[in-house]
Design an enzyme around this catalytic site. Structure first.
Site, PDB file in Angstrom:
ATOM      1  N   CYS A   1      21.194  -0.565  48.493  1.00  0.00           N
ATOM      2  CA  CYS A   1      19.822  -1.023  48.678  1.00  0.00           C
ATOM      3  C   CYS A   1      18.869  -0.331  47.713  1.00  0.00           C
ATOM      4  O   CYS A   1      17.654  -0.492  47.819  1.00  0.00           O
ATOM      5  CB  CYS A   1      19.366  -0.789  50.126  1.00  0.00           C
ATOM      6  SG  CYS A   1      19.422   0.938  50.637  1.00  0.00           S
TER       7      CYS A   1
ATOM      8  N   CYS B   1      -1.103 -14.067  51.812  1.00  0.00           N
ATOM      9  CA  CYS B   1      -1.461 -13.041  52.795  1.00  0.00           C
ATOM     10  C   CYS B   1      -2.876 -12.544  52.541  1.00  0.00           C
ATOM     11  O   CYS B   1      -3.203 -12.122  51.414  1.00  0.00           O
ATOM     12  CB  CYS B   1      -0.484 -11.879  52.717  1.00  0.00           C
ATOM     13  SG  CYS B   1      -0.918 -10.497  53.787  1.00  0.00           S
TER      14      CYS B   1
ATOM     15  N   GLN C   1      21.183  -5.631  59.132  1.00  0.00           N
ATOM     16  CA  GLN C   1      20.374  -6.148  58.033  1.00  0.00           C
ATOM     17  C   GLN C   1      19.221  -7.008  58.562  1.00  0.00           C
ATOM     18  O   GLN C   1      19.401  -7.813  59.478  1.00  0.00           O
ATOM     19  CB  GLN C   1      21.230  -6.980  57.082  1.00  0.00           C
ATOM     20  CG  GLN C   1      22.191  -6.162  56.239  1.00  0.00           C
ATOM     21  CD  GLN C   1      21.523  -5.402  55.103  1.00  0.00           C
ATOM     22  OE1 GLN C   1      20.297  -5.420  54.962  1.00  0.00           O
ATOM     23  NE2 GLN C   1      22.319  -4.726  54.298  1.00  0.00           N
TER      24      GLN C   1
ATOM     25  N   TYR D   1      29.737   4.329  56.234  1.00  0.00           N
ATOM     26  CA  TYR D   1      28.378   3.934  56.617  1.00  0.00           C
ATOM     27  C   TYR D   1      28.416   2.555  57.296  1.00  0.00           C
ATOM     28  O   TYR D   1      27.660   1.647  56.953  1.00  0.00           O
ATOM     29  CB  TYR D   1      27.449   3.877  55.402  1.00  0.00           C
ATOM     30  CG  TYR D   1      27.491   5.081  54.499  1.00  0.00           C
ATOM     31  CD1 TYR D   1      26.674   6.178  54.735  1.00  0.00           C
ATOM     32  CD2 TYR D   1      28.331   5.118  53.390  1.00  0.00           C
ATOM     33  CE1 TYR D   1      26.705   7.291  53.900  1.00  0.00           C
ATOM     34  CE2 TYR D   1      28.369   6.215  52.545  1.00  0.00           C
ATOM     35  CZ  TYR D   1      27.549   7.298  52.808  1.00  0.00           C
ATOM     36  OH  TYR D   1      27.576   8.396  51.962  1.00  0.00           O
TER      37      TYR D   1
ATOM     38  N   ASP E   1      28.323   1.404  52.038  1.00  0.00           N
ATOM     39  CA  ASP E   1      26.991   0.801  52.167  1.00  0.00           C
ATOM     40  C   ASP E   1      26.030   1.909  52.597  1.00  0.00           C
ATOM     41  O   ASP E   1      25.566   1.942  53.738  1.00  0.00           O
ATOM     42  CB  ASP E   1      27.031  -0.335  53.197  1.00  0.00           C
ATOM     43  CG  ASP E   1      25.696  -1.083  53.283  1.00  0.00           C
ATOM     44  OD1 ASP E   1      24.802  -0.807  52.462  1.00  0.00           O
ATOM     45  OD2 ASP E   1      25.557  -1.931  54.181  1.00  0.00           O
TER      46      ASP E   1
ATOM     47  N   CYS F   1      -2.411  -3.845  52.216  1.00  0.00           N
ATOM     48  CA  CYS F   1      -1.211  -3.443  52.945  1.00  0.00           C
ATOM     49  C   CYS F   1      -0.152  -2.905  51.980  1.00  0.00           C
ATOM     50  O   CYS F   1      -0.016  -3.399  50.861  1.00  0.00           O
ATOM     51  CB  CYS F   1      -0.669  -4.636  53.727  1.00  0.00           C
ATOM     52  SG  CYS F   1       0.883  -4.318  54.572  1.00  0.00           S
TER      53      CYS F   1
ATOM     54  N   GLU G   1      30.791   6.026  60.746  1.00  0.00           N
ATOM     55  CA  GLU G   1      29.324   6.075  60.831  1.00  0.00           C
ATOM     56  C   GLU G   1      28.927   7.367  61.533  1.00  0.00           C
ATOM     57  O   GLU G   1      29.605   7.811  62.470  1.00  0.00           O
ATOM     58  CB  GLU G   1      28.802   4.856  61.604  1.00  0.00           C
ATOM     59  CG  GLU G   1      27.335   4.872  61.937  1.00  0.00           C
ATOM     60  CD  GLU G   1      26.451   4.896  60.710  1.00  0.00           C
ATOM     61  OE1 GLU G   1      25.639   5.833  60.618  1.00  0.00           O
ATOM     62  OE2 GLU G   1      26.572   3.992  59.865  1.00  0.00           O
TER      63      GLU G   1
END
Length: 540
Positions: free
Chosen positions: A406, A73, A285, A314, A379, A79, A335
């Site tokens: 995550c 890149c 995702q 979730y 999640d 960035c 949710e």
């Protein structure tokens, strides 16, 4: 010996921080050097010095690490999107696996061998099915799209991103040209004036469809018919063009109202054998191939035989819920986002899933309404489980909990809480859904046995006696170990207030100080913030 600002020192990079920055020790002091690789021997110019830590930049690479490569890149050094473009993918996976293992051992106080490994992606380029480009102007006043520099609102112009889909890059360019031709101004976050805030493109990996959403601060836009015509001609797979109205003063990307300019309001895609219709608000995702592997692991860890009732907190648009339902007697998804629940209910009808139901509710509140749950799947977002959700799980006491995370730090924090209340960490597996960035997903299996100890723990929860972690002592120990100095509890309380943490989460904090004392020194503020990030109390 004190480190001096602007002086050059030679050092060897020995580790990575949680956000992928290189770490070295110079004169016994921690120094953070971005865009470096473990094994690099380099001359580093010190650009900032605090009492016990420093920040530097590479002046000369004396001996490059064996893991170092030339970034593909051209803006990787500017960035803020990717931090690992300069190292091999094997080294990146090693760093991410170590990040998860360190979190589980240091924060979670678990056996690191419970982590079985990390599953890497088959490709590290153009894997993202979701692109959100901020829009602004360069120094010459030209309209640009791209991504923010680290820790700033300055946009690095990017016309071709190596991790975004090529369709998304192409469509963003069409919008950019339309804005320039018809003088449609980008939104200015400082003056609170302008129109287009973001360009949001989502693509379906299996369906081949794509959808474009303009995020606008104003209701009216000129020459929309021209834009629609050009977008449709440029990308035949486009099935919907939408406008999202966002007049908020903060940096939240999506507003509450979305209107259809042309085509369909939903994007269709297939995941784990099920078909999904997705609104712009629905969670999905970003890496399709890796998501299927991640969810397959979650289903495997759930250990379903077809007789179980599963609760999926979730749940988003129901992606994990449907994967679980195929192997369970009954599956329930919860949710808090109304649009996502509507998507999930529609998806249930579309896929003929009769053993699934969905509820729109807060995860913690909803969890407390259910009983007889055999397997609980969570999640959560990056901040992890909130206190209400953790307490509800401990009251429910499901025999198995599958945690999809995550963020390793908040995962480890929650694992420590649950294991302290009678659960056992059985195993964990990391998955790289975000190549070239520092993010990583993990699936964890927790189990418990019904025994007298479990009953005692449940009584503790019901009487409100479960202690919150991490304690001030654990924060002090972390700072002492990493930075070599001590921090007073008053300083920890001060920094917690500074970052907006609720003080009820600080059990030995005081709202009023008994004695006057000097404000927390900047280097200790940074060290305490690092500890709060490490323990998952604030985001990375």
């Amino acid at each position: 010996m004190e480190l001096m600002k602007n002086k050059v020192y030679r050092c060897r990079i020995s580790d990575y921080t949680a956000d992928g920055t290189g770490f070295a020790k110079i004169e016994g002091r921690a120094v953070f050097v971005p865009r470096t690789a473990v094994g690099d021997c380099c001359d580093v110019r010190i650009v900032k010095v605090t009492k016990n830590v420093a920040f530097g930049r590479v002046e000369k690479l004396v001996t490059p690490s064996r893991a170092r490569i030339t970034p593909a890149c051209p803006v990787s050094d500017k960035c803020g999107g990717c931090c690992y473009q300069h190292i091999t993918y094997e080294e990146e996976l090693r760093a991410k696996e170590k990040k998860v293992r360190d979190a589980l051992t240091r924060i979670g106080k678990q056996d690191g061998d419970r982590l079985l490994g990390i599953t890497g992606a088959e490709t590290t380029e153009h894997y993202r099915n979701k692109a959100q480009y901020p829009v602004g102007r360069d120094k010459e006043g030209n309209i640009v799209t791209g991504f923010y520099r680290p820790r700033s609102h300055d946009i690095v112009p990017v016309e071709r991103c190596l991790i975004q889909s090529e369709k998304a890059d192409h469509l963003a360019g069409i919008v950019r040209e339309w804005m320039t031709e018809f003088a449609v101004p980008p939104y200015d976050y400082e003056t609170k004036r302008g129109t287009i805030r973001h360009i949001y493109v989502r693509t379906g990996e299996k369906s081949g469809e794509c959808q474009l959403t303009l995020i606008s601060a104003t209701r009216k836009l000129p020459e929309l018919a021209t834009l629609i015509e050009r977008l449709r001609a440029a990308e035949p797979s486009l099935t919907g063009i939408l406008i999202n109205h966002n007049q908020r003063g903060d940096n939240v990307i999506l507003g509450d109202r979305t209107d259809v300019l042309w085509g369909e309001p939903m994007l269709e895609d297939r995941l784990c054998g099920n078909t999904f219709l997705l609104s712009p608000h629905a969670f999905y995702q970003v890496n399709h191939a890796q998501a299927e592997r991640l969810y397959a692991c979650a289903v495997d860890y759930a250990g379903l035989t077809g007789e179980e009732t599963v609760l999926d907190l979730y749940c988003g648009a129901g992606t994990i819920t449907f994967a679980l339902a195929a192997h369970a007697k009954h599956a329930v998804g919860v949710e808090i986002v109304p649009e996502a629940i509507e998507n999930a209910k529609n998806n249930a009808r579309r896929n003929g899933a009769e053993n699934v139901e969905f509820y729109c509710a807060d995860a913690g509140q909803a969890a407390g309404r259910f009983s007889g749950i055999d397997v609980l799947v969570v999640d959560p977002p990056r901040k992890g489980l909130d206190e209400t959700a953790r307490d509800a799980i401990l009251k429910m006491q499901p025999p198995r909990v599958v945690y999809v995370s995550c963020d390793p730090a908040t995962l480890a924090r929650d694992v420590a809480e649950l294991c302290g209340a009678g659960y056992t960490l059985e195993k964990a597996q990391a998955y790289d859904l975000f190549p070239r960035t520092f993010h990583v997903e993990t699936v964890v299996l927790l189990s418990r046995e019904t025994n007298p100890l479990t009953v005692e723990v449940r009584m503790e929860v019901e009487t409100g006696e479960v202690k919150e972690h991490p304690t001030y002592k654990r924060i002090q120990e972390y700072v002492q170990e990493k930075y070599g100095f001590k921090v007073h509890t008053a300083y920890i309380a001060e920094v917690k207030r500074m970052v907006g943490l609720d003080m009820h989460k600080a059990p030995n904090a005081v709202e009023r100080r008994k004695h006057e004392y000097h404000p927390c020194p900047p280097e200790k503020v940074e060290a305490i913030k690092d500890a709060l990030r490490h323990f998952g109390l604030i985001s990375e």
